[in-house]
Structure formats: structure tokens, C-alpha cells
Design a protein around this motif. Structure first.
Motif, mmCIF file in Angstrom:
data_model
loop_
_atom_site.group_PDB
_atom_site.id
_atom_site.type_symbol
_atom_site.label_atom_id
_atom_site.label_comp_id
_atom_site.label_asym_id
_atom_site.label_seq_id
_atom_site.Cartn_x
_atom_site.Cartn_y
_atom_site.Cartn_z
ATOM 1 N N THR A 6 38.584 21.708 -33.995
ATOM 2 C CA THR A 6 39.632 20.811 -34.076
ATOM 3 C C THR A 6 40.520 21.160 -32.627
ATOM 4 N N LYS A 38 43.935 17.334 -35.127
ATOM 5 C CA LYS A 38 42.995 16.441 -34.326
ATOM 6 C C LYS A 38 43.814 15.494 -33.534
ATOM 7 N N GLN A 53 43.405 12.329 -30.731
ATOM 8 C CA GLN A 53 42.694 11.486 -30.351
ATOM 9 C C GLN A 53 43.102 10.327 -29.846
ATOM 10 N N PHE A 85 46.364 13.780 -35.641
ATOM 11 C CA PHE A 85 46.287 13.792 -37.218
ATOM 12 C C PHE A 85 46.577 15.558 -37.548
ATOM 13 N N LEU A 109 38.102 10.395 -19.718
ATOM 14 C CA LEU A 109 38.547 11.811 -20.359
ATOM 15 C C LEU A 109 38.319 12.805 -19.186
#
Lengths: 264, 251
Positions: free
Chosen positions: A47, A65, A67, A138, A179
Motif C-alpha cells: 500500500t 493507495k 494512483q 483510495f 514515473l
């Protein structure tokens, strides 16, 4: 959860009320006393952040999380916060697998409202490309064991997980998102914590157990930020409360929220 | 997790397997670190927590209890009902909490793996629910779930013919290896999860992904059974601990 009108519940209620009459609770606690609380941050490695809270025999795991996703149409330049709660069937014999029931939806929404109202994040800083790519945070609340008072456990676990969460860092060049190997802390600006009171007969108590929740007449959950401001309120249960009761309840909840904060 | 990280790990895997060790330093026939604990959930009739590598799984058993809806009850025996479910934060990226087709299939094969070990005929018309919650996934979750479910069933006091043990073997870069982790599972040529009943000598779970000649496949099964036997010992230890039986006391 079993219905209040069941015979077992009526017997339970009679016994709980009888004990309350003498100013006691079934497990020997004072009316304003929490069960033992434990908090562990970071148990889950996959996580962005996680925390596990136990209050008595209730046990809640929160995984955060972060993302990339699409923003909402009405806030194209802002990041997104999503709260979701799952009542796993291992948590209690009456919890069944399947679609989220009203209790788990209420839990997720009350925790969500607390976080959102307290403005825990600067959502404007969580946008990568306005209108198409933003960070989505999240918060998944996973109930592993149920013995009452999931609100307080989930709210504490959620903020503890968020405070320790590290999000991935991306760079944007000419509309291309890359990323990087870096991570950075989510900058959590406020820390709302929830306190739940149960009203059985005319008596208010903090941190209700599953038995107390089964027979309660009314329930009041209040979330406070670190300055003692109220961030969210949820009144539950099928009885009403008077304004005098409300004042007293808020006073007690505020004191208890400050005590809970020591666990953070 | 970052893509860059995955690429580095993959390179290491390729390089290291040539030296007959794996990316996490294990030997070909070595299990991942395994920890099993029983009686971990206060509200379940039986429960177990397993850490197999980075897998973290909780299993709760409820029952034997009344079957709902009643028409599903079998007049001559109990129904075993396994459910496999993953937490939304168990994998990267986040997954939806709604059960997937994969979850449904794994629940079913868990049933088939465990059923032969349970004296279901002792509890006609009832149901035994086995709920596996994967909190963190690291490859081989179905085998880990079966291992934990077995311990949880015993913890619930349900009579069993045998302890079901489960483990996968597979092939990576031409080498047969035991108990594949997440990276190996994805990068390898084949993955063969097996569940085994040591006393009865029966294989109760057998699946395969990939392409293998028969000889290599059967070697994989043999290695997986070796792994199952090692796991069986650890399951026994977890149960002995629960009943306070130490090694010395037994001797």
C-alpha cells in the motif's frame, strides 16, 4: 446485525438497562471509558500507507493507495479522495459476503465526510494534467473483526494510514507522464477523529460494544479536528435526542476526541 | 509499485537463476518464509492467519451452521462453502472490491482441494463456511489460502481425515523451482499449484499455466508434493501451539 425486536435482543436490552440503572456496563467499564485501543501503522507493504486499529475486539485495517486517474468533471484541476468500506464475512457470524450493505456504506461515507470536511489534503496540488490526470487517493476500510464502534476505529485507522502514506512522484513533460523512483509524503493538513456515543434509555455512553449497538435507541458520531472543531456529525438509531442531551454529548465527545488523539 | 522496480527485479531473476539461486536468494527447492497462527479471530468458530512470503491472509470458519437458503442443504452431509476474496489494497494497482471471475474459480478449487479431508457426513443439512481474505498478495495465494483454511477448520473443531497442504512448483529459465513468488509467477514458464493429503496420498488441487513437456510437469508435481510435506509440519506446529503441546511433551 440482529434486529432490536428479536427476543434475544429484548432480553439483552433488559439486562444491559438493568446494569446501566446502577451506573455500570456489562463489561465493567465506566460510561465515558473506551476499551483498550491499539494502533499499528504500516502493516501492509503493497500500500502507499496502512494502519490497523483495534478497539477491544473490533479490528479495522485501512489501506491507502495513491494512483493516477481521471478527475471529476466539476473539479478538473483537483485530486480525488475515495473512501470505501468492506465488512468482511470473517468479522462476525452475521456478516455475509456480497454487495456492500447499508452499514458499510454508512461507515465509508461518515469517515469520508470527516476527512473531506476537515480538508485533510490540498487537492489542487494533486493534479498532474488539469482535466485528464490527477492523483486519486483510495482509502479502503477493511473490517476484520466486529465488536461495535467501527466508526471510531475506522476514522482513527484512516487518518493514521494517510499520515504515514507515501505517494509515487511523477514528472510531466509535453503531456507525457513519467514515473520517477521517488516517493513523497501525502501532506495531511488536518486530522479528524470520530467519537461515537450510544444512548440506551436515557443514558449516554462512549465506545459501544456490538451488544450495546444492537439494543441502542440512538447513536451519535461526532468527528473533531485538532482545534476541537466539529468536522462531521452522524446521528443514527430510531430514537431522538433532546437539545440538552446534545450539548452534554458534544462536550463529552470533545474531551474523548482529545484523548483519542494521543494514539495518533 | 513502480515499473522501474519490476524491470530491475526481472533482470536479477534472469542473472541469478543461472547461478542456481533465485532473485530472493532461495534455492530451487526452498519454500518462502512461512508462518501460520491459529485462533486469531474472536468472532469466528475457527480461524488462521498465514504469511507465506509476502502473502498475508486471514481465514475464518463459521459452522457447521444452518444452511440458508434451506433448499441448498444436502440431506446426507454438510456443504463446504469456500470463498476467496482479495482486499482492494492487496495488489498493485488497487483492485475493485467486487468479486472477480478469478475469485469465484479459486473459491471453487479451494472447495475441491479441502472437501476430501473433511468428515462432511457428520453434519447433514448444515453448511461450513470458509472465508479467505487476502490482505496482501504475493503469488500463490490459492495455496496459502488452502493451508490456512485447513488450520482454521481444525481450529473450529471440525473432524478431518488429514491436513490439506498446498504449494506450487514451476519452471523459470528451464529450472524447476518450488513455491513461486509474485515475480516468478509472472516471469516464469509455468506454474503448477498442488494440494496434497499426505496420509491418504491424494492430490486434491492440480492446475497449470504455461507450456511443459510431460516429464517436466510430473517433476514439478513431485517437487510441489515435497513442499506440501514441509508445510504439513508447519501446520501441525501451529495447531500444537494452540493446544499447548510442546515438542518435549510429545516425546
Amino acid at each position: 446485525m440482529a434486529s432490536k425486536s428479536g427476543i434475544v435482543s429484548r432480553l439483552k436490552r433488559r439486562k444491559i438497562q438493568e446494569v446501566l440503572g446502577a451506573g455500570n456496563r456489562m463489561d465493567g467499564r465506566a460510561l465515558d471509558e473506551y476499551r483498550e485501543i491499539t494502533l499499528k501503522t504500516g502493516p501492509m507493504e503493497k500500500t502507499s500507507g496502512s494502519a490497523e486499529v483495534t478497539i477491544g475486539k473490533s479490528r479495522v485495517l485501512v489501506g491507502v493507495k495513491v494512483q493516477i486517474g481521471s478527475p471529476f468533471e466539476d473539479t478538473p484541476e483537483k485530486g480525488v479522495l475515495m473512501c470505501n468500506a468492506e465488512f468482511t464475512p470473517i468479522a462476525h457470524p452475521t456478516f455475509e459476503p456480497g454487495r456492500p450493505g447499508e452499514n458499510s456504506i454508512e461507515l465509508a461515507r461518515v469517515v469520508d465526510r470527516g476527512l473531506r470536511s476537515a480538508e485533510i489534503l490540498d487537492f489542487g496540488k494533486l493534479s498532474l494534467i488539469d482535466g485528464s490526470a490527477v492523483y486519486m487517493v483510495f482509502v479502503d476500510i477493511y473490517v476484520l473483526s466486529y465488536d461495535g464502534n467501527l466508526f471510531d476505529a475506522a476514522a482513527l485507522a484512516a487518518i493514521a494510514a494517510l499520515k504515514t502514506a507515501k505517494r509515487p512522484v511523477h514528472t510531466v513533460k509535453a503531456g507525457v507522464i513519467t514515473l520517477t523512483k521517488k516517493t513523497q509524503a501525502l501532506k495531511i493538513l488536518r486530522s479528524p477523529l470520530a467519537v461515537t456515543l450510544a444512548k440506551i434509555g436515557d443514558t449516554f455512553m462512549v465506545d459501544p460494544t456490538a451488544d450495546e449497538e444492537e439494543v441502542l435507541d440512538a447513536r451519535l458520531t461526532v468527528a473533531f479536528d485538532e482545534d476541537g472543531n466539529i468536522c462531521t456529525i452522524q446521528k443514527g438509531g430510531s430514537d431522538g435526542i433532546t437539545t440538552e442531551e446534545l450539548h452534554k454529548a458534544l462536550e463529552l465527545a470533545q474531551v474523548k476526541a482529545a484523548e483519542l488523539r494521543k494514539h495518533l | 509499485m513502480s515499473k522501474a522496480k519490476i524491470t530491475t527485479k526481472k533482470k536479477t531473476t534472469t542473472k541469478k537463476t543461472k547461478e542456481k539461486t533465485r532473485f530472493d536468494g532461495r534455492k530451487a527447492n526452498e519454500l518462502r518464509p512461512l508462518k501460520i497462527e491459529s485462533s486469531v479471530l474472536p468472532n469466528a468458530d475457527g480461524s488462521a492467519y498465514i504469511e507465506m512470503g509476502r502473502n498475508k491472509i486471514l481465514v475464518g470458519v463459521f459452522g457447521p451452521r444452518e444452511m440458508h437458503p434451506r433448499r441448498f442443504a444436502k440431506p446426507n452431509e454438510a456443504t463446504l462453502r469456500c470463498r476467496y476474496h482479495m482486499s482492494p489494497f492487496s495488489v498493485d494497482p488497487r483492485r475493485s472490491p467486487a468479486p472477480s471471475r478469478r475469485d469465484t474459480e479459486i473459491g471453487m478449487v479451494m472447495n475441491w482441494a479441502i472437501e476430501p479431508a473433511v468428515f462432511l457426513e457428520k453434519y447433514p443439512r448444515s453448511v461450513i463456511d470458509v472465508y479467505a481474505e487476502v490482505l496482501e498478495a504475493d503469488g500463490g495465494t490459492r495455496t496459502a489460502c488452502i493451508n490456512a483454511a485447513t488450520v482454521a477448520l481444525v481450529d473450529a473443531g471440525i473432524p478431518m481425515r488429514d491436513l490439506v497442504s498446498s504449494c506450487a512448483a514451476g519452471v523459470i529459465d528451464g529450472q524447476i523451482v518450488l513455491d513461486l513468488g509474485d515475480y516468478e509467477d509472472k516471469e516464469g514458464e509455468a506454474d503448477v499449484p498442488v494440494a496434497y493429503l499426505p496420509k491418504l496420498g491424494k492430490i486434491t488441487l492440480l492446475q497449470m499455466d504455461g507450456i511443459l513437456p510431460i516429464k517436466v510437469f510430473t517433476d514439478c508435481v513431485d517437487l510441489a508434493i515435497d513442499g506440501c510435506l514441509q508445510i504439513n509440519e508447519i501446520q501441525r506446529e501451529a495447531l500444537k501451539k494452540k493446544y499447548g503441546i510442546s515438542e518435549e511433551a510429545e516425546e
